[in-house]
Structure formats: structure tokens, C-alpha cells
Design an enzyme around this catalytic site. Structure first.
Site, PDB file in Angstrom:
ATOM      1  N   LEU A 211      19.121  -6.206   4.652  1.00 16.28           N
ATOM      2  CA  LEU A 211      19.957  -6.006   3.462  1.00 16.28           C
ATOM      3  C   LEU A 211      21.432  -6.216   3.783  1.00 16.28           C
ATOM      4  CD1 LEU A 211      18.076  -2.791   2.390  1.00 16.28           C
ATOM      5  CD2 LEU A 211      17.951  -5.012   1.235  1.00 16.28           C
TER       6      LEU A 211
ATOM      7  N   SER B 171       0.831  -1.213   0.000  1.00 13.88           N
ATOM      8  CA  SER B 171       0.000   0.000   0.000  1.00 13.88           C
ATOM      9  C   SER B 171       0.865   1.264   0.000  1.00 13.88           C
ATOM     10  CB  SER B 171      -0.983  -0.005   1.173  1.00 13.88           C
ATOM     11  OG  SER B 171      -0.321   0.212   2.383  1.00 13.88           O
TER      12      SER B 171
ATOM     13  N   ASN C  67      13.456   4.287   3.814  1.00 14.15           N
ATOM     14  CA  ASN C  67      12.546   3.254   4.321  1.00 14.15           C
ATOM     15  C   ASN C  67      11.446   3.934   5.125  1.00 14.15           C
ATOM     16  OD1 ASN C  67      11.586   0.633   5.025  1.00 14.15           O
ATOM     17  ND2 ASN C  67      12.598   0.816   7.023  1.00 14.15           N
TER      18      ASN C  67
ATOM     19  N   SER D 265       7.857   6.924  10.652  1.00 11.24           N
ATOM     20  CA  SER D 265       9.088   7.655  10.331  1.00 11.24           C
ATOM     21  C   SER D 265       9.581   7.242   8.955  1.00 11.24           C
ATOM     22  CB  SER D 265      10.211   7.303  11.330  1.00 11.24           C
ATOM     23  OG  SER D 265       9.772   7.395  12.663  1.00 11.24           O
TER      24      SER D 265
ATOM     25  N   ASP E 234      16.568  -0.180  10.894  1.00 13.24           N
ATOM     26  CA  ASP E 234      15.720   0.957  11.294  1.00 13.24           C
ATOM     27  C   ASP E 234      16.488   2.032  12.059  1.00 13.24           C
ATOM     28  OD1 ASP E 234      13.589  -0.454  10.193  1.00 13.24           O
ATOM     29  OD2 ASP E 234      13.099  -1.423  12.105  1.00 13.24           O
TER      30      ASP E 234
END
Ligand code: GRF
Length: 321
Positions: A95, A16, A109, A138, A147
Site C-alpha cells: 500500500l 476465506s 491485517n 498474527s 507486516d
């Protein structure tokens, strides 16, 4: 019309956020376009939607491949699509450092929490359990730690009485869709934003020894030495003194060097009004492809011209080791 940034979106699921980026890109004047949607899961529902919207898609399962091998396949497809940026949107893969390095400062991200709070999974429940008044999302740059990269923007989402993790997730998702597109648009045009440019110059100027900032005729300038006897080695110009565009003025060794620079690269350098007569040169910073290392070298060279000998001597000695 500035160039439109080409973005590859990586997804693992419903996509989405990818859809939000894709539809934002359809708006007139959006500074980015989605050139590829890629996934590690060929069944990811988002792929079908992207396909139906006429976007190139690619899927390659990661099963049986090392992290490096799979990332390399993705990297090659992204490069082949001509993408300048990668937007991770629910891409459920850690990754490889190599992939992160290849896309450093060009990979974003979206994470459903107010980072640095609640990295990883289960963010909504953790916010509820902690009794937080707000959850949120964020958008951050991607660095090797999960993150953890610099946060570019956040939206707070109020937690309501009776919220469950699912109800809260639905509301955070609405905020995500707004935030991702807006932040990506701002990020890909940052090199034309005078505030961002100023920050780049400021960081480099103030990293030099014994420097401070002092406005001069309403524009930021940087000096070396004490507050009392310091000397200017750089000025920032944002359509100032009748100049066009954003630039930084630095000192050359004199008029000969100044005219050599103007001859060598007239697109990059110009003579600043007033300051030009005393051998200063203006470097354009809004071309969209500024070499910031080069600007950093210029600031240091200019700093050396006016810095007290005791400082430049120390640097020369350090450079010999
Ligand atoms: C979103 O909540 C996003 O913040 C997180 O993964 C979810 C992806 O959802 N990284 P969708 O696939 O974009 O709908």
C-alpha cells in the site's frame, strides 16, 4: 446498543478470511458488519461469495495504474461505503504511504506467522526449515513497513511431525479464521474497554516529567515529584467512589473554572464526588469518541498546577525555542 463498526474487507484471492469475518458478523451482538468487499482482481473468487451473501463488492485492476492512483480509487470506494475500518485479508498489494496514513489505526491485517518472525511470503516453509515447534498467525495494525505494525493478537499452531508447508497452512488457516474475527471485534470496541482506556491515560500521564503511578483508595493515580513528596495530578476512575462510567479526574484552577466547564460541556465533564470540592473535574472517557489529545492537554495542565517550579520553568523555556 453501541454503534456497529462498518468494515471494508480487501482481498485478492479466495477470501476465506473475508468469509470468516462476514459470517462472524452475522452473529447476534457482533460489534462489526462488513459493508464492502473490494479487490484489485476482478476474478478474485471471494468476490462471488460476498456478492451471494448480499455484500456490496467492488473490483478495480491495478494494472497500468501507479500505486497512489489505485489506492486512491480504493480509498474513495471504501469511504463511499461508509466504512470506519479496513480489514486486509490476503490483499496482495503493497500500500502507498498515503493510503496507510488515511487509515492509520483503522486498518488491520492478518499474517500467517508469529510476527515479528517471517514477514513476507513462504512463512510456513520458513517455520519448518527453522525447526520451530510452533507456527501461527498474527493480526496487526497496518503501518507503512510490510507486516510490521503493532501486533494486536496471535495464535500459536503446533507443528506436527510430517507437516508440509501445505498441511501446516491448512491448520494455520483454521486459527486465522478464529483470530481475525475475535480480534477485530475486540479492536472496534476498545474505546469502551476500561483496561484500554486506563492504558491511554497511563501512557500520557507517565510521559510527563518526573511522574510516577501510585494507587489511591484502590484506583490508579499519577503524581509528580519524588516518591516521598510528590503530589497527585490525576486519578483514574472506573465506577469508583460511586461514579458512573470511566473517567479521569484532573485539577482545575478552582471552582470558577470547574463550573464554567460543567456549563460548557455537561456531556464531557462532571464533578467528581469528594474531589469536586477542591476544584477537581472529571472527564468522561467512555463516550466512544474521546479526543485523546485533549485529555493529554488536560493532564499536562493539571501536572503544571502541582509540579515543582523548576520543572515547569524548564518546560516554559523549552517552549520558547
Ligand atoms: C491468508 O493466509 C492470510 O494470512 C494471508 O493471505 C492468506 C489469505 O487467504 N495474508 P484467504 O484469501 O483469506 O483465504
Amino acid at each position: 446498543m453501541p454503534e456497529i463498526a462498518k468494515v471494508a474487507v480487501l482481498i485478492s484471492g479466495r477470501g476465506s478470511n473475508m468469509a470468516a469475518l462476514l459470517y462472524a458478523a452475522k452473529a447476534e451482538n457482533c460489534p462489526f458488519e462488513v459493508v464492502l468487499v473490494a479487490s484489485n482482481d476482478p476474478q478474485a473468487p471471494g468476490l462471488k461469495l460476498a456478492e451471494a451473501e448480499g455484500i456490496d463488492t467492488f473490483a478495480h485492476p491495478n494494472k497500468g495504474l501507479s500505486r497512489n492512483e489505485h489506492d486512491q480509487i480504493m480509498h474513495e470506494v471504501i469511504v463511499a461505503a461508509g466504512a470506519d475500518y479496513v480489514a486486509l485479508a490476503g490483499y496482495m498489494r503493497i500500500l502507498s504511504n498515503e493510503f496507510v496514513r488515511q487509515w492509520q489505526d483503522h486498518m488491520l491485517n492478518i499474517h500467517p506467522s508469529l510476527l515479528p518472525k517471517y514477514k513476507g511470503l513462504d512463512t510456513y516453509q520458513r517455520a519448518l526449515d527453522a525447526g520451530d515447534s510452533h507456527a501461527g498467525c498474527s493480526v496487526h495494525l497496518v503501518t507503512p513497513e510490510l507486516d510490521d505494525g503493532p501486533v494486536l493478537a496471535q495464535t500459536e499452531v503446533a507443528i506436527l511431525p510430517g507437516d508440509t508447508a501445505d498441511i501446516l497452512a491448512d491448520r494455520v488457516l483454521i486459527a486465522e479464521h478464529q483470530l481475525y474475527a475475535a480480534t477485530l471485534a475486540k479492536y472496534v470496541t476498545r474505546e469502551a474497554d476500561p483496561d484500554w482506556i486506563l492504558e491511554q491515560v497511563r501512557t500520557r500521564a507517565l510521559a510527563l516529567e518526573e511522574t510516577h503511578e501510585r494507587p489511591s483508595f484502590g484506583t490508579p493515580g499519577w503524581r509528580v515529584g519524588s516518591e516521598k513528596t510528590g503530589k497527585y495530578f490525576a486519578y483514574f476512575s472506573r465506577r469508583h467512589f460511586g461514579e458512573t462510567g470511566t473517567s479521569v479526574f484532573v485539577k482545575t484552577s478552582g471552582l470558577d473554572e470547574q463550573s464554567a466547564l460543567l456549563d460548557a460541556d455537561p456531556d464531557l465533564y462532571f464533578t467528581p464526588k469528594f474531589y469536586g470540592k477542591s476544584g477537581w473535574i472529571a472527564i468522561r472517557l467512555d463516550t466512544g469518541h474521546t479526543d485523546w489529545d485533549h485529555v493529554g492537554d488536560w493532564l499536562e495542565k493539571s501536572w503544571r498546577m502541582v509540579a515543582p517550579k523548576r520543572l515547569t520553568k524548564m518546560m516554559d523555556i523549552a517552549a520558547e525555542f
